[in-house]
Design an enzyme around this catalytic site. Structure first.
Site, short mmCIF file in Angstrom:
data_model
loop_
_atom_site.label_atom_id
_atom_site.label_comp_id
_atom_site.label_asym_id
_atom_site.label_seq_id
_atom_site.Cartn_x
_atom_site.Cartn_y
_atom_site.Cartn_z
CG ASP A 67 16.34 1.15 14.62
OD1 ASP A 67 14.90 0.48 14.90
OD2 ASP A 67 17.38 0.87 14.06
CG ASN A 94 2.44 0.97 10.41
OD1 ASN A 94 1.79 -0.11 9.83
ND2 ASN A 94 3.18 1.01 9.43
CE1 TYR A 180 4.73 -9.27 8.53
CE2 TYR A 180 2.82 -10.92 8.13
CZ TYR A 180 3.51 -9.77 8.42
OH TYR A 180 2.32 -8.12 8.35
CE LYS A 184 3.23 -8.03 11.43
NZ LYS A 184 3.22 -6.70 12.25
CB THR A 215 3.40 -2.12 1.43
OG1 THR A 215 3.46 -3.11 1.54
CG2 THR A 215 1.48 -1.98 2.10
#
Length: 257
Positions: A67, A94, A180, A184, A215
């Site tokens: 984790d 990832n 998000y 990134k 996904t």
């Protein structure tokens, strides 16, 4: 992963968040290239199930409970890798979360900057940014033992300030995001800084955007298969000594920051 020591001259790769999706496809492709692959997964059983399936396909694949938001788990994983293999050649950061569960760009209203829940932002950064720092720093001593260490940070086209700030560009339909997308973009900055620090040690560090991949994170609305998205990750993970560092790439080539 067993505690049995099996130090190997074979290339060893760790992929975080690899029990499904893009990470799973990356692990499969690296194993097919003959690497020893370590599947990092928060859920030990899911990680072991994924590893067992790849071993059944003749891959040298092992599960590591990891984790990325748990410092104790990160350090334990690093100790396991050291005891079992003695070194690490490739690290694929990832593991990541969107913060909104299963979302498409059309329904991510909960990330609007003016109304976003700060706890969501913190959670996203905890995994997508701070988790990358924690795992990278824990694995760096092992990577330094490799003759050709590679770090690949799995990012997104949404990280590009150039692309997302263009009102007439291909990403103009993306809804504003305070969680998000900025996480990134921060990952891009981290990638450059790690690359700059580690350049003298021949550690090549790059970020990649796999594209809009089918996904769980987008409720399977992506048009690329995980295998297609994984290809650019694998390419950067296996570049030669003359390959790039401090770069941001898609399958089609360099992306603007």
């Amino acid at each position: 992963m067993s505690e049995q020591t099996t130090h190997t001259n074979q290339n060893v790769a760790l992929v975080t968040g690899a029990n499904k999706g893009i990470g799973h496809a990356v692990a499969q492709q690296l194993a097919a290239r003959g690497m020893t692959v370590l599947i990092g997964a928060r859920d030990a059983q899911r990680g072991e199930d994924a590893a067992a399936a790849m071993r059944a396909a003749r891959g040298d694949v092992h599960a590591v409970t990891l984790d990325v938001t748990d410092p104790t788990a990160v350090q334990a994983a690093a100790r396991q890798v050291e005891q079992r293999f003695g070194h690490l050649d490739v690290l694929i950061n990832n593991a990541g979360i969107t913060g909104s569960g299963q979302v498409s760009p059309q329904d991510a209203y909960d990330q609007a900057p003016s109304t976003v829940d700060l706890d969501m932002v913190r959670a996203v950064f905890e995994t997508n940014v701070f988790g990358v720092i924690a795992v990278t720093n824990a694995m760096l001593p092992l990577l330094r033992r490799s003759p050709a260490p590679r770090i690949v940070n799995v990012s997104s086209h949404a990280a590009s300030l150039t692309l997302t700030s263009d009102p007439d560009g291909p990403f103009a339909t993306l809804l504003p995001s305070a969680a998000y997308n900025p996480s990134k973009s921060a990952l891009s900055a981290l990638t450059v800084q790690y690359a700059n620090e580690l350049r003298k040690d021949s550690v090549l560090v790059n970020a990649v955007a796999p594209g809009y991949v089918d996904t769980d994170s987008n409720n399977h609305t992506g048009h690329l298969t995980p295998a297609q998205g994984a290809a650019v990750v694998v390419r950067l993970a296996t570049i030669g000594a003359d390959g790039p560092t401090a770069g941001f790439f898609s399958a089609d080539g360099p992306l603007p920051w």
